[in-house]
Design an enzyme around this catalytic site. Structure first.
Site, mmCIF file in Angstrom:
data_model
loop_
_atom_site.group_PDB
_atom_site.id
_atom_site.type_symbol
_atom_site.label_atom_id
_atom_site.label_comp_id
_atom_site.label_asym_id
_atom_site.label_seq_id
_atom_site.Cartn_x
_atom_site.Cartn_y
_atom_site.Cartn_z
ATOM 1 N N GLY A 71 0.805 -1.212 0.000
ATOM 2 C CA GLY A 71 0.000 0.000 0.000
ATOM 3 C C GLY A 71 0.841 1.266 0.000
ATOM 4 O O GLY A 71 0.530 2.234 -0.699
ATOM 5 N N GLN A 198 -8.215 -0.231 3.055
ATOM 6 C CA GLN A 198 -9.132 -0.752 4.079
ATOM 7 C C GLN A 198 -10.532 -1.023 3.531
ATOM 8 O O GLN A 198 -11.437 -1.375 4.292
ATOM 9 C CB GLN A 198 -9.212 0.213 5.269
ATOM 10 C CG GLN A 198 -7.893 0.409 5.986
ATOM 11 C CD GLN A 198 -7.408 -0.850 6.732
ATOM 12 O OE1 GLN A 198 -8.147 -1.824 6.894
ATOM 13 N NE2 GLN A 198 -6.156 -0.826 7.183
ATOM 14 N N CYS A 349 0.839 1.596 12.711
ATOM 15 C CA CYS A 349 2.075 2.176 12.197
ATOM 16 C C CYS A 349 2.617 3.235 13.151
ATOM 17 O O CYS A 349 3.762 3.622 13.064
ATOM 18 C CB CYS A 349 1.823 2.778 10.820
ATOM 19 S SG CYS A 349 0.772 1.770 9.790
HETATM 20 N N1 PLP Z 1 -3.132 2.914 3.515
HETATM 21 C C1 PLP Z 1 -3.923 2.498 4.521
HETATM 22 C C2 PLP Z 1 -5.302 3.074 4.654
HETATM 23 C C3 PLP Z 1 -3.448 1.567 5.437
HETATM 24 O O1 PLP Z 1 -4.239 1.164 6.449
HETATM 25 C C4 PLP Z 1 -2.136 1.061 5.289
HETATM 26 C C5 PLP Z 1 -1.581 0.116 6.294
HETATM 27 O O2 PLP Z 1 -1.973 0.105 7.434
HETATM 28 C C6 PLP Z 1 -1.369 1.501 4.201
HETATM 29 C C7 PLP Z 1 -1.902 2.432 3.345
HETATM 30 C C8 PLP Z 1 0.022 0.986 3.976
HETATM 31 O O3 PLP Z 1 -0.021 -0.298 3.393
HETATM 32 P P1 PLP Z 1 1.256 -1.270 3.487
HETATM 33 O O4 PLP Z 1 1.350 -1.722 4.903
HETATM 34 O O5 PLP Z 1 0.927 -2.398 2.542
HETATM 35 O O6 PLP Z 1 2.430 -0.489 3.033
#
Ligand code: PLP
Length: 416
Positions: A71, A198, A349
């Site tokens: 993502g 999500q 995160c």
């Molecule tokens: N965007 C959203 C809404 C997310 O919830 C997340 C991860 O929690 C990401 C982007 C990032 O995705 P990735 O963990 O695959 O880099």
């Protein structure tokens, strides 16, 4: 101790069917999908099959799928790839929101900083610096966490080139009115990107040329939120949208993302897309909503001075974000963890950071209430028994922490 996992928005468990599909591509079928020999052809066929499955889930063309590392990369590619093209006389304008995931928020801030940073260093002439810098507007949300179409409309400028607004919020699950927002962007001649990390797999996404999401030009999806592994994702790029690559190298992914394909990851993501596609046609989403509501109502009736963040707004089926006044979310997460229940305070995160969630504060919560908020995110493997077990743990854990809180009104027996 049997553990109960209610943190699916941080990551989902890998489904056994997904693992079984991937395993041979780490072992006997290890070929590079770009090789001409038979091992290479086998890997290429598997990547093609996964691309077909993903295109079926999203109702788009296979040529519109770009496999990425997840993502974060997809979000960065969407923003940098559409905004950092050849220099133009006037700076491009990006509209996004204050409640995005940091993958969008920090990418936008980085694009915005270039104006000041480059001209300050004197590395470029003022005109060159302006032509590489991006103007960014961060839209506010309502107390329910919604971005109102009128707010977007008012922010549009003649030089608005991209609008990036998330589909479902990772902390609250609140769903944005994407159809209306995307239509506004298109009417103004801007591209529209949505971070659907999500939303994918939780609700149907139809990106076909005449489908409901026809005004969405770019869409981000991540493997590890739909029961595939971490480190694999997709950026949907609608036909005719020009995208400058961020990674330079081979001609993989139609020159939009260089690098030898993560064949096993792609195969796993393809399998997860097939399973999600089938699940969305069953009563699975309704059952998940029922479980989420059972948890939410159970907590609200048993725990006083608690409430739902984003209540009344449309939300994805698996998420509830609740505040428990006079409790520190971090302490509650740890207390529940010790009892075998995995939940999250703020987004995963940011764990470890003491700053209150930027999403909840943007919704107008006081810092204290934002710090007292917990996210419960169920997976499609969550059972009714697990919800009931969680309901047996949560009120007691909250009560214990409140007894220690200096701001909680204590029973007279304790205060005398
Ligand atoms: N965007 C959203 C809404 C997310 O919830 C997340 C991860 O929690 C990401 C982007 C990032 O995705 P990735 O963990 O695959 O880099």
């Amino acid at each position: 101790m049997r553990r109960i996992y209610m943190d699916a928005n941080a990551t989902t468990p890998l489904l056994p069917e997904v693992f079984d599909a991937m395993r041979p591509f780490w072992m006997e079928h290890f070929g590079n999908a770009s090789s001409i020999h038979q091992q290479g052809q086998f890997a290429r066929a598997a990547v093609d099959h996964a691309r077909d499955s993903m295109a079926r889930l999203l109702h788009c063309r296979t040529s519109e799928i770009v496999f990425t590392s997840g993502g974060t990369e997809s979000d960065n590619l969407a923003l940098f790839g559409t905004l950092q093209q050849e220099p133009t006389a006037a700076p491009a304008h990006l509209i996004t929101t204050g409640i995005e995931h940091h993958a969008v928020l920090h990418a936008a801030e980085s694009l915005e900083k270039k104006i000041g940073a480059l001209s300050h260093k004197g590395a470029l002439s003022h005109n060159q610096a302006l032509s590489q810098g991006i103007e960014v507007t961060f839209l506010p949300c309502t107390p329910q966490g919604l971005i109102e179409p009128a707010t977007l409309q008012a922010a549009i400028r003649p030089n608005t080139r991209l609008v990036s607004i998330m589909f479902a919020n990772n902390e609250t699950g609140v769903l944005q009115p994407i159809l209306e927002l995307a239509a506004i962007a298109h009417a103004a001649g801007a591209l529209f990107h949505t971070d659907a990390v999500q939303a994918a797999g939780k609700l149907p996404l139809d990106l076909s040329p005449n489908g409901p999401l026809k005004d969405v030009d770019l869409l981000t999806l991540s493997g590890h939120k739909i029961y595939a592994p971490k480190g694999i994702g997709v950026l949907f790029v609608r036909r005719n949208v020009r995208l400058a690559p961020m990674l330079h190298g081979g001609t993989h992914e139609r020159q939009r993302r260089a690098g030898t394909e993560n064949v096993a990851g792609i195969v796993g993501l393809g399998k997860a897309a097939e399973l999600a596609h089938t699940w969305l046609q069953t009563d699975g989403p309704d059952k998940l909503t029922t479980l989420r509501d059972r948890l939410e109502q159970g907590i609200l009736t048993q725990v006083e001075e608690s409430g739902v963040n984003g209540a009344g707004a449309p939300r994805v089926s698996n998420t509830t974000n609740l505040y428990f006044d006079h409790v520190e979310a971090e302490a509650l997460v740890i207390a529940l963890d010790l009892k075998g229940l995995s939940v999250s305070g703020g987004s995963a995160c940011q764990s470890g950071a003491t700053e209150p969630s930027h999403v909840l504060t943007a919704m107008g919560l006081t810092p204290a209430r934002a710090r007292a908020s917990i996210r419960f995110s169920l997976s499609k493997l969550t059972t009714e028994e697990e919800v009931d077990e969680a309901l047996a743990l949560i009120p007691a854990a909250v009560a214990r922490l409140r007894d220690l809180s200096p701001t909680w009104r204590r029973p007279e027996a304790i205060t005398v």
